[in-house]
Design a protein around this motif. Structure first.
Motif, short mmCIF file in Angstrom:
data_model
loop_
_atom_site.label_atom_id
_atom_site.label_comp_id
_atom_site.label_asym_id
_atom_site.label_seq_id
_atom_site.Cartn_x
_atom_site.Cartn_y
_atom_site.Cartn_z
N THR A 95 0.82 -1.43 -0.17
CA THR A 95 -0.05 -0.72 0.14
C THR A 95 1.13 1.45 -0.08
O THR A 95 2.07 1.11 0.51
CB THR A 95 -1.21 0.28 1.05
OG1 THR A 95 -0.21 0.20 2.59
CG2 THR A 95 -1.48 -1.01 1.80
N GLU A 132 8.42 -4.64 7.46
CA GLU A 132 7.65 -3.79 7.87
C GLU A 132 5.95 -5.35 7.43
O GLU A 132 4.99 -4.14 6.52
CB GLU A 132 7.24 -2.43 8.23
CG GLU A 132 5.77 -2.24 8.90
CD GLU A 132 6.45 -1.12 9.30
OE1 GLU A 132 4.56 -0.11 10.43
OE2 GLU A 132 6.63 -0.25 8.82
N VAL A 151 1.91 -6.78 8.54
CA VAL A 151 1.43 -6.49 9.12
C VAL A 151 0.21 -7.90 8.23
O VAL A 151 0.37 -7.52 6.84
CB VAL A 151 0.21 -5.58 9.05
CG1 VAL A 151 -1.30 -5.25 10.17
CG2 VAL A 151 0.89 -4.50 9.58
N TYR A 179 -5.06 -6.24 9.27
CA TYR A 179 -4.96 -4.89 8.82
C TYR A 179 -6.09 -4.37 8.63
O TYR A 179 -6.85 -3.04 8.62
CB TYR A 179 -4.46 -5.05 6.84
CG TYR A 179 -4.41 -4.19 6.64
CD1 TYR A 179 -3.01 -3.23 6.67
CD2 TYR A 179 -5.37 -3.20 5.24
CE1 TYR A 179 -3.29 -1.76 5.84
CE2 TYR A 179 -4.99 -1.56 4.99
CZ TYR A 179 -4.23 -1.96 5.04
OH TYR A 179 -4.30 -0.54 4.42
N GLU A 228 -2.74 0.39 8.24
CA GLU A 228 -1.16 0.78 8.68
C GLU A 228 -1.48 1.01 10.32
O GLU A 228 -0.79 0.51 11.03
CB GLU A 228 -0.55 1.27 7.83
CG GLU A 228 0.50 1.14 8.38
CD GLU A 228 1.58 1.96 7.27
OE1 GLU A 228 3.30 2.24 8.00
OE2 GLU A 228 1.01 2.08 6.85
N HIS A 229 -1.41 2.05 10.29
CA HIS A 229 -1.87 2.91 12.02
C HIS A 229 -1.91 2.18 12.66
O HIS A 229 -1.73 2.29 13.43
CB HIS A 229 -1.93 4.35 11.67
CG HIS A 229 -1.81 4.94 10.27
ND1 HIS A 229 0.55 5.35 10.64
CD2 HIS A 229 -1.60 5.45 9.13
CE1 HIS A 229 0.51 5.88 9.84
NE2 HIS A 229 -0.45 6.59 8.86
N ARG A 267 -0.40 -0.85 14.17
CA ARG A 267 0.59 -0.69 14.41
C ARG A 267 0.76 0.09 16.07
O ARG A 267 1.17 -0.40 17.68
CB ARG A 267 2.09 0.93 14.00
CG ARG A 267 3.32 0.85 14.66
CD ARG A 267 3.32 1.74 13.51
NE ARG A 267 3.81 1.99 12.34
CZ ARG A 267 3.32 2.52 11.37
NH1 ARG A 267 2.56 3.74 11.59
NH2 ARG A 267 3.55 2.25 9.81
N SER A 316 1.65 -4.29 13.87
CA SER A 316 3.03 -4.60 12.92
C SER A 316 3.85 -4.82 13.01
O SER A 316 4.37 -4.75 14.42
CB SER A 316 3.20 -2.92 12.36
OG SER A 316 3.56 -2.85 11.63
N HIS A 340 5.59 -3.40 3.73
CA HIS A 340 6.11 -2.29 3.75
C HIS A 340 7.51 -2.82 3.84
O HIS A 340 7.64 -3.46 4.41
CB HIS A 340 6.33 -1.38 4.44
CG HIS A 340 5.02 -0.27 3.94
ND1 HIS A 340 4.32 0.19 5.45
CD2 HIS A 340 3.73 -1.30 3.46
CE1 HIS A 340 2.52 0.95 4.46
NE2 HIS A 340 2.31 -0.30 3.68
N LYS A 399 7.81 3.57 1.11
CA LYS A 399 6.46 2.13 0.64
C LYS A 399 6.86 1.65 -0.41
O LYS A 399 7.41 2.52 -1.32
CB LYS A 399 5.78 2.98 0.95
CG LYS A 399 5.24 3.42 3.18
CD LYS A 399 3.97 4.11 2.89
CE LYS A 399 4.03 4.48 4.15
NZ LYS A 399 2.95 4.91 4.78
#
Length: 369
Positions: free
Chosen positions: A285, A320, A322, A327, A333-334, A337, A342, A358, A368
């Motif tokens: 992404t 990185e 997920v 997800y 992503e955030h 995390r 993550s 990523h 990314k």
């Protein structure tokens, strides 16, 4: 990484109808045009609802699915291994594909002539398999002549290969395909340069009539045969699939509902092809693009990075990762995390189907995918 799947079968089995349906599939991903790069070759997006779900969360400008390539190969007839019909063309094309989708006629239709005058899916499969085995025998015999000659002058590798080729020759003479042999990994690699036809994985597609799956007895015969080979069968009606491919999304949904189906049979063909070759999908992404990528199941993070670009593999630092489930569960992503879902993985991490990744690599800034 995509793969090439050859559509084979006897004349009037429904191969071209199936191919035409595949190549007219309306791709849900934005800005991804289907293209036919040759008259008998088409690139088709792999249907994956997970890609659209990731895109709904990431809200990119563009969504790019992973793809597979289908090749509509000339109809096979008895004697093709000796050049009958379009046999030579058929065999040349099929040697270039990674897997075989064998379309088997399981329907009666007086307006569609069967090449031998009766519908017998098991006999039809045997005809195709016999021609492929005969073609492989010819390749094996020529290879044996070379290796035996080399082994007589003390070439130990040639002598070892001769022993393997003799086993393969015996397998084919017994009417068995090479893919059913219990071969060591090193032996399979030794045979790979010969590009043997019966070593390729096969998926059977049982083509039934428009009234539904009333020819279930014939489908069951194909399924029984497939079980002995350790492979799969997808039953569908190629004519209905061709009609579906020309409909818009709303029409398709209503049509499928009337048939009591959740999705087109072509989706099952593509997914079964992926399973056949042991392929997995991961996602990337960024602000402008969500994309699906194909790797072999068991591929490492380093190999996945290389599937995107060789620079990612050369400068690999960390991945990185997920999981798809996390997800979606944590809204991207955030959120993943913040929830501690993550994680940073090294180059030997084995990719899981559906991972959202990523890559970090050795440049000044972090990019990314």
């Amino acid at each position: 990484m995509g793969f090439r799947c050859g559509i084979v079968g006897l004349p009037n089995a429904g191969k071209s109808t199936l191919f035409n349906a595949l190549t007219r599939m309306h791709v849900a991903a934005e800005n991804y045009p289907f293209c036919t790069i040759e008259p008998n070759v088409g690139i088709v997006a792999v249907p994956d609802t997970r890609l659209q779900r990731v895109a709904e969360i990431a809200k990119p400008e563009r969504v790019v699915p992973t793809t597979m390539e289908f090749v509509d190969i000339a109809g096979l007839v008895a004697g093709a291994s000796k050049g009958e019909g379009l046999g030579n063309q058929f065999l040349a094309h099929i040697r270039e594909v990674d897997a075989i989708a064998h379309v088997v006629r399981c329907f009666e239709d007086e307006n569609v002539v069967h090449v031998v005058g009766r519908v017998d899916p098991v006999a039809d499969i045997a005809t195709v398999n016999t021609e492929l085995a005969l073609a492989d025998l010819d390749v094996i015999e020529r290879a044996l002549a070379r290796t035996r000659k080399a082994s007589k002058v003390g070439d130990k590798d040639a002598a070892k290969l001769s022993e393997l080729l003799e086993r393969v020759q015996q397998q084919l003479n017994q009417g068995q395909s090479i893919r059913t042999m219990d071969l060591e990994t090193s032996e399979a690699l030794s045979l790979k340069p010969l590009n043997l036809l019966t070593a390729k994985p096969v998926l059977y597609i049982a083509n039934v009539n428009e009234a539904g799956f009333s020819d279930s007895a014939r489908v069951e015969l194909v399924q029984q045969l497939a079980q002995t080979e350790g492979t799969q069968v997808v039953a569908l009606c190629a004519t209905l699939e061709a009609e579906l491919a020309d409909m818009d999304a709303d029409e398709k949904r209503l049509f499928l509902a009337d048939l009591g189906l959740d999705e087109p049979g072509l989706n099952r063909v593509v997914r079964a092809g992926y399973q056949l070759l042991g392929l997995c999908t991961f996602f990337s992404t960024q602000s402008k693009e969500v994309r699906a990528w194909t790797v072999s199941c068991g591929a490492t993070a380093l190999e996945a990075a290389g599937a995107i670009h060789s620079d990612f593999a050369r400068g690999f630092i960390r991945a990185e990762v997920v999981s798809y489930e996390d997800y979606v569960r944590y809204g991207g992503e955030h959120g993943a995390r913040d929830a501690g879902k993550s994680r940073l993985e090294g180059r030997d991490y084995v990719i899981n189907d559906g991972d959202v990744i990523h890559f970090r690599f050795n440049v000044e800034a972090r990019y990314k995918v």
